[in-house]
Scaffold this motif. Structure first.
Motif, short mmCIF file in Angstrom:
data_model
loop_
_atom_site.label_atom_id
_atom_site.label_comp_id
_atom_site.label_asym_id
_atom_site.label_seq_id
_atom_site.Cartn_x
_atom_site.Cartn_y
_atom_site.Cartn_z
N ALA A 61 -6.30 10.38 4.85
CA ALA A 61 -7.37 9.58 4.25
C ALA A 61 -8.47 9.32 5.27
CB ALA A 61 -6.82 8.27 3.71
N ASP B 263 -9.05 6.87 -3.89
CA ASP B 263 -7.79 7.22 -3.23
C ASP B 263 -7.89 7.04 -1.72
OD1 ASP B 263 -6.66 7.80 -5.68
OD2 ASP B 263 -6.79 9.98 -5.45
N ASP C 254 -7.47 3.42 -0.99
CA ASP C 254 -6.07 3.02 -1.17
C ASP C 254 -5.20 3.41 0.02
OD1 ASP C 254 -6.55 1.84 -3.62
OD2 ASP C 254 -5.88 3.57 -4.78
N HIS C 255 -5.53 4.51 0.69
CA HIS C 255 -4.68 5.05 1.75
C HIS C 255 -5.30 4.96 3.14
CE1 HIS C 255 -1.80 6.69 -1.11
NE2 HIS C 255 -2.82 7.10 -1.83
N ALA D 125 2.06 7.24 1.75
CA ALA D 125 1.47 8.57 1.89
C ALA D 125 0.77 8.94 0.59
CB ALA D 125 2.55 9.59 2.20
N PRO D 126 -0.35 9.66 0.70
CA PRO D 126 -1.04 10.12 -0.51
C PRO D 126 -0.18 11.12 -1.27
CG PRO D 126 -2.34 10.57 1.48
CD PRO D 126 -1.03 10.05 1.91
N MET E 57 0.86 -1.18 0.00
CA MET E 57 0.00 0.00 0.00
C MET E 57 0.90 1.23 0.00
SD MET E 57 -3.16 -0.91 0.02
CE MET E 57 -4.06 0.50 0.62
N PRO E 58 0.53 2.27 -0.72
CA PRO E 58 1.31 3.49 -0.67
C PRO E 58 1.36 4.02 0.76
CG PRO E 58 -0.46 3.65 -2.30
CD PRO E 58 -0.63 2.37 -1.58
N SER F 154 -3.16 3.59 5.96
CA SER F 154 -1.78 4.09 6.09
C SER F 154 -1.68 5.60 6.19
CB SER F 154 -0.96 3.61 4.88
OG SER F 154 -1.46 4.16 3.68
N SER F 155 -2.81 6.31 6.15
CA SER F 155 -2.75 7.77 6.11
C SER F 155 -3.82 8.39 6.99
CB SER F 155 -2.93 8.24 4.67
OG SER F 155 -3.26 9.60 4.62
N THR G 172 -3.50 13.68 -4.87
CA THR G 172 -4.58 13.11 -4.04
C THR G 172 -5.00 14.09 -2.96
OG1 THR G 172 -3.94 10.83 -4.49
CG2 THR G 172 -5.18 11.24 -2.46
#
Length: 159
Positions: free
Chosen positions: A89, A78, A81-82, A45-46, A42-43, A85-86, A50
């Protein structure tokens, strides 16, 4: 047309950990057989794009209770996706996912085009996936409540 039975089956599959359907809703991460072709990464950081998109959606909702069709889909994709981890988000979905979905559910199918209907359907799918992801992340009772369950109830009953 997105049928309630299909959404119920989709929600059950997500809740049981079976994952999303083989067609990718997250920008091409699923291969031909539904496998994750990103290696499960997973990424962290956006991207700045984004963050700009989330800011644009937030501004539209805060100022005029509007959202651009494509931005609704892209911002939720988005966010999914984040989400794990963010903090950005998480903040976006907790503050803006409900109004985005509410605006989309207010649209009358007979008065919007095929592209717009596709955006509504995709946004609803993504919202269900976000709630399912959040519920999985909150599997530990000490981690708190799922703030996003109210959005799931809107998907099934917009009243």
């Amino acid at each position: 047309t997105l049928k309630r039975d299909q959404l119920v089956l989709f929600t059950r599959a997500m809740a049981l950990g079976e994952g999303p359907p083989k067609e990718s809703l997250r920008g091409g991460t699923a291969g031909e057989n539904g496998e994750d072709v990103t290696g499960g990464q997973m990424p962290l950081a956006p991207s700045s794009g984004t963050l700009r998109l989330w800011a644009d959606v937030a501004t539209g909702i805060d100022k005029s209770q509007t959202v651009v069709w494509k931005n609704a889909v892209d911002s939720l994709r988005d966010a999914l996706d984040h989400l794990t981890s963010s903090e950005e988000a998480r903040t976006f979905v907790e503050k803006y996912m409900r109004p985005v979905i509410s605006i989309l559910l207010e649209q009358q199918p007979s008065k919007i085009g095929q592209m717009e209907r596709g955006c509504v359907e995709e946004s609803l799918r993504l919202a269900v996936m976000i709630v399912a992801t959040d519920l999985k992340a909150k599997a530990d009772a000490a981690s708190g409540n799922c703030e996003l369950l109210e959005v799931l109830s809107m998907v099934f009953n917009k009243k």
